[in-house]
Design an enzyme around this catalytic site. Structure first.
Site, PDB file in Angstrom:
ATOM      1  N   HIS A 181      37.600  44.020  48.100  1.00 24.16           N
ATOM      2  CA  HIS A 181      36.632  43.545  47.117  1.00 24.16           C
ATOM      3  C   HIS A 181      35.222  43.595  47.711  1.00 24.16           C
ATOM      4  CE1 HIS A 181      40.284  41.716  45.167  1.00 24.16           C
ATOM      5  NE2 HIS A 181      39.655  42.204  44.123  1.00 24.16           N
ATOM      6  N   GLY A 188      47.702  35.807  52.255  1.00 22.30           N
ATOM      7  CA  GLY A 188      46.494  36.435  51.731  1.00 22.30           C
ATOM      8  C   GLY A 188      45.311  35.493  51.724  1.00 22.30           C
ATOM      9  N   LYS A 220      47.931  41.971  34.315  1.00 21.70           N
ATOM     10  CA  LYS A 220      47.664  40.543  34.446  1.00 21.70           C
ATOM     11  C   LYS A 220      47.711  39.840  33.093  1.00 21.70           C
ATOM     12  CE  LYS A 220      46.870  39.484  38.817  1.00 21.70           C
ATOM     13  NZ  LYS A 220      47.576  38.382  39.514  1.00 21.70           N
ATOM     14  N   GLY A 265      51.385  34.202  50.459  1.00 20.01           N
ATOM     15  CA  GLY A 265      51.003  33.058  51.279  1.00 20.01           C
ATOM     16  C   GLY A 265      50.158  33.387  52.493  1.00 20.01           C
ATOM     17  N   PRO A 290      40.646  32.602  38.197  1.00 18.08           N
ATOM     18  CA  PRO A 290      39.507  32.449  39.115  1.00 18.08           C
ATOM     19  C   PRO A 290      38.478  33.558  38.911  1.00 18.08           C
ATOM     20  CG  PRO A 290      41.610  32.665  40.290  1.00 18.08           C
ATOM     21  CD  PRO A 290      41.829  33.106  38.885  1.00 18.08           C
ATOM     22  N   THR A 291      37.244  33.264  39.277  1.00 18.05           N
ATOM     23  CA  THR A 291      36.246  34.317  39.387  1.00 18.05           C
ATOM     24  C   THR A 291      36.399  34.985  40.754  1.00 18.05           C
ATOM     25  OG1 THR A 291      34.743  32.516  39.969  1.00 18.05           O
ATOM     26  CG2 THR A 291      34.497  33.464  37.794  1.00 18.05           C
ATOM     27  N   ASN A 292      35.472  35.846  41.116  1.00 20.82           N
ATOM     28  CA  ASN A 292      35.582  36.619  42.365  1.00 20.82           C
ATOM     29  C   ASN A 292      35.740  35.691  43.567  1.00 20.82           C
ATOM     30  OD1 ASN A 292      34.709  39.589  41.504  1.00 20.82           O
ATOM     31  ND2 ASN A 292      33.428  38.121  40.400  1.00 20.82           N
ATOM     32  N   TYR A 336      45.137  47.372  35.814  1.00 27.26           N
ATOM     33  CA  TYR A 336      45.329  46.074  36.473  1.00 27.26           C
ATOM     34  C   TYR A 336      45.181  44.939  35.467  1.00 27.26           C
ATOM     35  CZ  TYR A 336      44.235  42.061  39.487  1.00 27.26           C
ATOM     36  OH  TYR A 336      44.229  40.827  40.083  1.00 27.26           O
ATOM     37  N   ASP A 378      28.606  51.056  38.984  1.00 27.68           N
ATOM     38  CA  ASP A 378      28.429  49.614  39.130  1.00 27.68           C
ATOM     39  C   ASP A 378      29.574  48.817  38.507  1.00 27.68           C
ATOM     40  OD1 ASP A 378      26.037  49.453  40.545  1.00 27.68           O
ATOM     41  OD2 ASP A 378      24.822  49.605  38.730  1.00 27.68           O
TER      42      ASP A 378
END
Length: 315
Positions: free
Chosen positions: A180, A15, A141, A13, A164-166, A137, A271
């Site tokens: 990130h 974050g 998930k 909560g 979600p995306t980034n 990871y 990358d």
């Protein structure tokens, strides 16, 4: 499903996403309970159980996770796998034990198969192994999605996952090593300007990514809680047309610091995946339209928040 005046427990909560939900929460007539690792260690079953017993939530938005950028995923695979599996197992199992009316769990587009066709959609999650850079990871998930589906099928629990995306925005983790891409680059650019040194971007800057501003995602989480009644996972993303190269992101960050003339790219660094394009067609078929915050505006807001909160933010 009656939600008004219900208790909504939000793990993670404090974050990035939890803080965004907290910011918009006054516009909703629910009793939000935002918890963090200071309230309970979710890797421990007894502490997680005690947390649920204390609050007896009607609904749970599960955001808590051990997360990081590309290099944390590559270098701390045991932690990424074990910590996330423990957290997710406890939250899902105990949500069932407390008869939570709806549990929404947060996944990530980086858990999709590495070798696939684009854009990726919700049906493709288990169609092959994830990229080796974040496989530990990603599998943790994926097991969260499997766990939720098992409770759906055996007990008819309303446990779903969103993808979600980034995500970026205020209250992010600005660690140079574990953050990130957007928060890490923001911190790196800040320090470069402070020391009058080049703003060094790790990698070539060519990979493509979709970024969603944290407050947009918060709104979509609440829409999902109130309106989405499907059993399948749901991608929460900006559209493919909003996909941008890392170079553009880095340049916008540099512009926010008036430092774009000092940028340089170090192609000796990995990358990661070139692209992870996610299809938000299913979402848009439900909500019809949504005005996502533009990446330029979102980065501007995020950088300003970082400047204003440099002494106290996570880094």
């Amino acid at each position: 499903m009656e939600i008004k005046d219900s208790k909504i427990l939000v793990t993670g909560g404090t974050g990035l996403v939890g803080s965004a939900i907290k910011k918009i929460s006054p516009t909703y007539d629910y009793n939000f309970i935002f918890v963090s690792s200071k309230d309970a260690d979710l890797t421990k079953y007894n502490e997680t159980y005690s947390l649920f017993k204390k609050h007896e939530p009607d609904f749970v938005i599960h955001l808590a996770a051990c997360v990081g950028g590309l290099f944390k995923n590559m270098n701390q695979k045991v932690d990424m796998f074990e910590i996330n599996n423990l957290i997710n197992f406890n939250v899902v199992k105990i949500s069932h034990e407390f008869k939570v009316k709806k549990l929404i769990c947060c996944l990530s587009t980086c858990i999709f198969p590495d070798k696939t066709t684009y854009p990726i959609d919700e049906t493709m999650l288990h169609n092959g192994p994830p990229h080796s850079s974040n496989d530990a990871y990603a599998y943790a998930k994926r097991m969260l999605e499997v766990h939720c589906k098992a409770y759906q099928e055996q007990y008819n629990d309303n446990f779903i996952c969103v993808i979600p995306t980034n995500i970026y925005g205020p209250h992010d983790n600005y660690s140079l090593d574990d953050g990130h891409v957007i928060p890490a680059l923001t911190h790196r650019c800040y320090l470069a300007k402070q020391n009058n040194k080049p703003f060094r971007v790790l990698g070539s800057g060519t990979p493509l990514r979709q970024f969603i501003y944290s407050e947009d995602l918060a709104q979509l989480f609440m829409w999902t809680l109130e309106n989405y009644n499907g059993k399948e996972s749901l991608i929460l993303s900006v559209g493919e047309k909003n996909e941008v190269p890392i170079k553009k992101v880095a340049t916008e960050i540099a512009k926010s610091f008036n430092y774009e003339h000092m940028m340089e790219f170090d192609s000796s660094f990995s990358d990661g995946q070139y692209k992870k394009t996610a299809d938000n067609t299913k979402l848009m078929n439900f909500i019809k339209e949504y005005n996502f915050i533009d990446i330029n505006e979102g980065i501007k807001r995020s950088v300003e928040w970082f400047k204003d909160n440099f002494d106290s933010c996570r880094k």
